[in-house]
Enzyme design. Structure first.
Site, mmCIF file in Angstrom:
data_model
loop_
_atom_site.group_PDB
_atom_site.id
_atom_site.type_symbol
_atom_site.label_atom_id
_atom_site.label_comp_id
_atom_site.label_asym_id
_atom_site.label_seq_id
_atom_site.Cartn_x
_atom_site.Cartn_y
_atom_site.Cartn_z
ATOM 1 N N GLU A 76 -10.137 -0.161 -5.629
ATOM 2 C CA GLU A 76 -9.141 -0.990 -4.960
ATOM 3 C C GLU A 76 -9.708 -2.346 -4.552
ATOM 4 O O GLU A 76 -10.846 -2.452 -4.093
ATOM 5 C CB GLU A 76 -8.582 -0.272 -3.725
ATOM 6 C CG GLU A 76 -7.713 0.919 -4.055
ATOM 7 C CD GLU A 76 -6.825 1.309 -2.902
ATOM 8 O OE1 GLU A 76 -6.189 0.412 -2.307
ATOM 9 O OE2 GLU A 76 -6.766 2.508 -2.582
ATOM 10 N N CYS A 90 -4.824 6.111 -4.382
ATOM 11 C CA CYS A 90 -4.171 4.798 -4.272
ATOM 12 C C CYS A 90 -2.725 4.970 -4.710
ATOM 13 O O CYS A 90 -2.457 5.238 -5.887
ATOM 14 C CB CYS A 90 -4.884 3.760 -5.140
ATOM 15 S SG CYS A 90 -4.066 2.136 -5.150
ATOM 16 N N HIS A 122 -2.287 -4.770 -10.553
ATOM 17 C CA HIS A 122 -3.035 -3.627 -11.092
ATOM 18 C C HIS A 122 -3.389 -3.867 -12.548
ATOM 19 O O HIS A 122 -2.597 -4.432 -13.318
ATOM 20 C CB HIS A 122 -2.222 -2.336 -10.984
ATOM 21 C CG HIS A 122 -2.084 -1.828 -9.588
ATOM 22 N ND1 HIS A 122 -2.960 -0.931 -9.021
ATOM 23 C CD2 HIS A 122 -1.174 -2.135 -8.625
ATOM 24 C CE1 HIS A 122 -2.581 -0.691 -7.781
ATOM 25 N NE2 HIS A 122 -1.506 -1.407 -7.504
ATOM 26 N N CYS A 133 0.862 -1.185 0.000
ATOM 27 C CA CYS A 133 0.000 0.000 0.000
ATOM 28 C C CYS A 133 0.898 1.233 0.000
ATOM 29 O O CYS A 133 1.581 1.506 0.991
ATOM 30 C CB CYS A 133 -0.921 0.002 1.207
ATOM 31 S SG CYS A 133 -1.960 1.476 1.293
ATOM 32 N N GLY A 178 -1.541 2.332 -7.073
ATOM 33 C CA GLY A 178 -2.291 2.554 -8.306
ATOM 34 C C GLY A 178 -1.713 3.697 -9.113
ATOM 35 O O GLY A 178 -1.655 3.641 -10.355
#
Length: 446
Positions: free
Chosen positions: A376, A385, A327, A231, A388
């Site tokens: 997410e 994110c 992703h 994260c 992301g």
């Protein structure tokens, strides 16, 4: 045990067709446990503190007692000292109950229940958490199930810090100075729930490092209670937490996450820089199964078409990579109108991704600027994110659309992402810089 309209599971008595059966059971002298529900609608609903939800139960108690001639008792439970069972404590019948006034009966029962809650707050909070957990999991259960599990439950008081990175919000827990072992997926869910808990996109658990080349370790739990690998915004909040809590004065810090060690640096202006490591393109390491999917080449990037079951079915060509977590990035002309909420869950659960995937929607502003929304994995759409943003920039550079560094505009704030591409066929590390803010600190019981 017969439970009146108990949506949590167990035997159920219908309101009209079998109401006579319920009254007959009461009149034969059987003990009837009445559990709350909201199925009868708001016209006769009241707020019952014992369960923290709107329920018809109290008015139903008065009506059923009137029809059947039954006495009404309040009941509590006490955990036995040997922790191998519980004792039901049935109070004396309520005097002059029911009366001819259902509203007064309702007010009386509310008052009695509130008094019990004040006398036994720990049991009340444990019980309401158990109900909330079951509701979140959407599984059938009975009140008996909850009470039988009570013998194995230890009430904990947790210290926490609420933080956010560009609007992506976190509960941060110090697992070094307090014992957080044994928390279940359902308990992580409850903590993260925005109505029943503190509320957050993810929970960060800070622990002692288990390897010599790291200063700390942290684990990440999504709002659905599942543990994930990485994260980006959370890593910046981790640095701010360590600084604010005086856990270390090192700068930079090295932190152990699921599959690697990250290097994190605090800047004088409060921005946090994170070396996110190199992006991963090998399908087996993402993981991603492209068998049977149509593909097209865009500069250095291979894009894949994901067939989705949508009201308006279409193929979404995505770039696929991992930043420690998977992703799928697609290009859109207008991120504001992109079908993030409608399409995101289908991409997240697509069978091509055995561990599910984060779905990114990228709009190119210019060669050094994009707008981004991300659905997410395990959390839904978040305001930002970090991984992301890294994945989107890497995908955009590989498509020949972007040049490093890139300013990423999310709904919660801006991030800067730098990536040097591939050098001699080796992917360079991605550097992310952005804010990390402490919102408040507190204590909770679970």
């Amino acid at each position: 045990m017969i439970e009146w309209r108990n949506r949590f599971g167990g035997k159920s008595i219908e309101r009209q067709s079998k109401l006579r059966d319920l009254i007959r059971e009461i009149q034969t002298g059987n003990f009837i446990f009445i559990a709350p529900d909201i199925d009868l609608g708001p016209r006769d609903s009241v707020f019952v503190p014992l369960f923290g939800i709107q329920t018809n139960t109290i008015t139903s108690v008065s009506k059923l007692a009137k029809l059947s001639g039954a006495e009404v008792c309040l009941m509590t439970t006490t955990l036995n000292q040997d922790r191998k069972g519980y004792t039901c404590n049935i109070r004396k019948p309520l005097p002059n109950f029911p009366s001819d006034d259902v509203e007064k009966d309702t007010a009386r029962l509310n008052q009695y229940i509130e008094e019990l809650v004040r006398q036994r707050p720990a049991e009340y909070y444990w019980f309401i958490n158990a109900l909330n957990i079951a509701l979140l999991a959407n599984r059938a259960f009975t009140i008996r199930d909850i009470l039988s599990n009570y013998q194995n439950h230890t009430i904990r008081k947790l210290r926490f810090t609420k933080m956010h990175g560009a609007g992506n919000d976190f509960i941060v827990l110090n697992g070094i100075d307090q014992d957080l072992s044994g928390l279940t997926r359902e308990q992580w869910q409850t903590l993260a729930h925005r109505q029943f808990g503190i509320g957050a996109d993810q929970i960060l658990l800070v622990e002692k490092a288990t390897r010599a080349d790291a200063d700390f370790k942290y684990r990440i739990f999504n709002a659905d209670g599942g543990e994930v690998e990485q994260c980006g915004n959370g890593s910046r909040c981790f640095v701010r937490f360590v600084i604010d809590q005086n856990l270390s004065d090192k700068n930079p810090l090295r932190v152990e996450v699921a599959h690697t060690v990250l290097t994190l640096k605090s800047h004088p202006d409060g921005q946090i820089e994170v070396d996110m490591g190199a992006p991963i393109f090998e399908h087996s390491h993402i993981p991603f199964n492209s068998n049977g999917l149509a593909s097209m080449q865009k500069f250095h990037e291979t894009l894949y078409a994901l067939s989705l079951d949508m009201p308006a079915t279409h193929d979404s060509f995505v770039g696929v990579l991992s930043m420690g977590n998977p992703h799928a990035v697609q290009l859109v002309s207008d991120v504001a109108s992109a079908p993030v909420l409608e399409e995101g869950p289908s991409i997240e659960q697509h069978p091509a991704f055995p561990n599910r995937v984060n779905a990114g929607y990228m709009q190119i502003v210019n060669r050094n600027e994009i707008q981004l929304r991300v659905y997410e994995r395990g959390a839904g759409e978040t305001l930002a994110c970090g991984t992301g943003a890294c994945a989107a920039v890497v995908s955009g550079i590989r498509r020949g659309l972007l040049d490093s560094p890139v300013r990423v505009h999310t709904r919660g704030g801006d991030l800067q992402i730098a990536w040097g591409g591939l050098v001699n066929g080796i992917a360079q590390n991605v550097i992310m810089t952005g804010p990390a803010v402490t919102v408040f600190e507190g204590k909770t019981t679970i």
